[in-house]
Motif scaffolding. Sequence first.
Motif, mmCIF file in Angstrom:
data_model
loop_
_atom_site.group_PDB
_atom_site.id
_atom_site.type_symbol
_atom_site.label_atom_id
_atom_site.label_comp_id
_atom_site.label_asym_id
_atom_site.label_seq_id
_atom_site.Cartn_x
_atom_site.Cartn_y
_atom_site.Cartn_z
ATOM 1 N N SER A 101 -13.823 61.360 -4.096
ATOM 2 C CA SER A 101 -13.153 62.088 -3.022
ATOM 3 C C SER A 101 -12.055 62.976 -3.602
ATOM 4 C CB SER A 101 -12.552 61.118 -2.003
ATOM 5 O OG SER A 101 -11.926 61.829 -0.950
ATOM 6 N N PRO A 102 -11.869 64.163 -3.029
ATOM 7 C CA PRO A 102 -10.815 65.054 -3.537
ATOM 8 C C PRO A 102 -9.404 64.547 -3.271
ATOM 9 C CG PRO A 102 -12.452 66.282 -2.267
ATOM 10 C CD PRO A 102 -12.703 64.834 -2.023
ATOM 11 N N MET A 103 -9.228 63.682 -2.258
ATOM 12 C CA MET A 103 -7.887 63.253 -1.866
ATOM 13 C C MET A 103 -7.834 61.735 -1.677
ATOM 14 S SD MET A 103 -6.667 66.251 0.777
ATOM 15 C CE MET A 103 -4.938 65.789 0.663
ATOM 16 N N TYR A 104 -6.610 61.205 -1.640
ATOM 17 C CA TYR A 104 -6.419 59.771 -1.438
ATOM 18 C C TYR A 104 -6.253 59.425 0.039
ATOM 19 C CZ TYR A 104 -6.081 58.740 -6.392
ATOM 20 O OH TYR A 104 -6.375 58.564 -7.723
ATOM 21 N N VAL A 110 -11.743 62.624 -7.888
ATOM 22 C CA VAL A 110 -12.535 63.445 -8.814
ATOM 23 C C VAL A 110 -11.835 63.504 -10.172
ATOM 24 C CG1 VAL A 110 -13.551 65.715 -9.220
ATOM 25 C CG2 VAL A 110 -13.461 64.789 -6.891
ATOM 26 N N HIS A 111 -10.504 63.594 -10.157
ATOM 27 C CA HIS A 111 -9.764 63.656 -11.424
ATOM 28 C C HIS A 111 -10.032 62.425 -12.282
ATOM 29 C CE1 HIS A 111 -7.521 66.757 -9.228
ATOM 30 N NE2 HIS A 111 -7.133 67.199 -10.408
ATOM 31 N N LYS A 112 -10.095 61.248 -11.635
ATOM 32 C CA LYS A 112 -10.311 60.012 -12.391
ATOM 33 C C LYS A 112 -11.737 59.917 -12.939
ATOM 34 C CE LYS A 112 -6.346 57.742 -11.934
ATOM 35 N NZ LYS A 112 -5.516 57.357 -13.099
ATOM 36 N N ALA A 113 -12.654 60.747 -12.434
ATOM 37 C CA ALA A 113 -14.057 60.683 -12.858
ATOM 38 C C ALA A 113 -14.340 61.553 -14.075
ATOM 39 C CB ALA A 113 -14.964 61.113 -11.701
ATOM 40 N N GLN A 114 -13.346 62.292 -14.554
ATOM 41 C CA GLN A 114 -13.557 63.171 -15.696
ATOM 42 C C GLN A 114 -14.130 62.416 -16.883
ATOM 43 O OE1 GLN A 114 -9.394 64.991 -15.218
ATOM 44 N NE2 GLN A 114 -10.411 66.277 -16.706
ATOM 45 N N GLY A 115 -15.083 63.043 -17.560
ATOM 46 C CA GLY A 115 -15.662 62.452 -18.752
ATOM 47 C C GLY A 115 -16.706 61.396 -18.471
ATOM 48 N N ASN A 172 -13.118 74.449 -9.607
ATOM 49 C CA ASN A 172 -13.287 73.574 -10.775
ATOM 50 C C ASN A 172 -13.343 72.096 -10.381
ATOM 51 O OD1 ASN A 172 -10.556 73.331 -10.168
ATOM 52 N ND2 ASN A 172 -9.874 73.485 -12.289
ATOM 53 N N LEU A 173 -12.669 71.722 -9.294
ATOM 54 C CA LEU A 173 -12.738 70.341 -8.823
ATOM 55 C C LEU A 173 -14.123 70.037 -8.242
ATOM 56 C CD1 LEU A 173 -10.034 68.262 -7.148
ATOM 57 C CD2 LEU A 173 -12.216 68.437 -5.963
#
Length: 736
Positions: free
Chosen positions: A567-570, A666-671, A692-693
Amino acid sequence: MEQLSGSVEHITYYNPENGYSVVRLRPKRRNTPGINRQGFVTIVGNLPRLSPGENLNLRGKWQKHPKHGLQFQAEYCEQTAPATLSGIRSYLGSGLIKGIGPKLAESIVEHFGKETLETISEHPERLSEVEKIGPKRTIQISQAWEEQKHIKEIMLFLHSHSVSTNLATKIYKTYQDESLQIVQSNPYQLARDIYGVGFKTADKLAQDLGLQANHPSRLEAGLVHTLNEKTNDGHVYLPENELLEKAHQLLNIPVEDLKPALKRLLADEQVVTDLLPLSPSPDEKTVTKAVRETSEPYRLPVVYLPPFFYSEIGISRRIKSLREAKPLAYKGITAPNLDPTLSPEQRHAVEISLLNPVSVLTGGPGTGKTTAIRSLISALEEAGKKYALSSPTGRAAKRLSEAANRPASTIHRLLGYSPLKGFSHHQKNPLPIDFLVVDETSMLDVILGNHLLKALQPGTHLLLVGDVDQLPSVGAGDVLRDVIASGTVPVTKLSTIFRQASDSQIITNAHRTNQGQMPLFSKQSKDFFLFTALDAESAGDWVEDVVCQRIPQKFGFHPQRDIQVLSPMYRGAAGVDALNARLQAKLNPPRANAPEISLYGQIFRAGDKVMQTKNDYDKNVYNGDIGYISGIDAINKTLAVNFEEKPVQFDWVECEQLTHAYAISVHKAQGSEFPVVVVPVITQHYMMLQRNLFYTAITRAEKLCVLIGNKKAIAIAVGNNKVAERYSALDWRLTL
């Protein structure tokens, strides 16, 4: 205030965040107001962590609750040891003392009788007299007894200043016997030393203790906190005037009064300042009068926290050192050694990496980065060269290893990180390799990047591989983009999508997104779908339905192991927090045989999918690692998590590092890549709808990508190509 004394019979409710408790108390006086038929009264209030059996002396007032009747609102609580044998048994067996459960408590009380608590306190070595208690457990119980005794002393002080029990426990674990002295002399030290304690918590405590608003410790802590907050947002430094303005907003102190505090921090080497070049036509609002009057009118004073300044300097110097070294190791590798099936782009990328000590390989999904890496490895092996493959995270390293069919490791493991000794490979003990390939370099931050480059001796070749169009690193800096932007190393960008990849709608739509075009939603698609939802509530309903029912039933994917919600937001009904609550309730509900514990506002159950939220070098688990709770030990107050088949133990006080991972940002899913990703994309997320997100989210899917939302929200994301700029000077430093 009225007084009330009695023994704790039952803890109905306890909130570790603020100590709020609902307690059943058996009062000493039978004619106590509010007593029920069982002989209990209800106590409410912010209290230390209590245990059944112990005696309380309370001060407070009686109040009538509209639903629950007469209750005693406790304002002050004094805890005393229980006097009866049953009370001592309940007290010891309540989980208060790590290592003692109900059965062992029974044996101890049976042996020592009413002298049990005095014996544990004064002569703990005698515990070995009890059957099943050996020397090791005797020491464990003795230490736990002393710890809880000190914690209660701290709690009595901190609870009077509205500090939670969990924080009191962490303070004790950090400072031990110096806890009260440190809290009273400089509460702002807590924000620096203890994970989970922010400036605002420390500031509230300081004000409760009577520190003045302009106290030097407060001003200095506020400035450092402001810098820390910005590094958490990815910035490596802040312009000095912006730092002062943001600290002014935080502290409500005039900017002029903050300047001496900044000078003190500089003198104490808690910050570093520098002058960085501005563009030829700087925005006058960002340029201070002092700068305009200098001989270098386009230089801007900036402020760094020392680790980030020295890391940025270190990366630039070491890349220059590698570039200037002679690539003697690669004389034996020529074009005929390379895989003849490579495309011209791929062949060029491999040749560039062999001819240049530092190079970059970038490109989107399906463009053949992995094929190029495999060919490079084969050429290195044929020439007898030593090489290593690495990635910033465990999941990314595992993917690289599987794709290359060769061993790959995290950067921490490659550098031989140890909690006690730090990195074993550095400038004095460099890696014994000729070539290093680092994948997923878009995730590389300046701190880790500096440690990595320290370990490369001149003559070693470095190939940085990554997708520059993804989100930047979670940590501070933008290493891959800065290296490319500097123009100081050769860059190969693969653009041709290979036929096998072009058959995937995931890859086709990823590239369309990157080019600013709307994804295609075809009825013939086998791996890319959109379920229409116009608002957050219906999106949340759809997420639950597709994760728990539709995808497992139609495609056979496991809802926990294979499917990842991004999800893009919390916040909001389709945010990470709400979706985690829904999916936990559906996929891992309470069961009679599944232990659970409430910690830090979350209920953790055996079988829960969880994520580590900070780097814990002692445990060798890192921010973004995902695992499953394998056990909860109420007696020893530990929680066990399996991360990629690696078991890790957490004390309950450490579980603030964990969060549910049925849904993640999404940020935590990087890599990472997951067999299936489900992504809510709705207009309520407009603050985070960026190209980019969105691109990063859909490229996390290996086999199936399901969007839940509407085309209007998707169009907003695809059309918003504004990348949030980070304050970083690495690109400039590389050109010096």
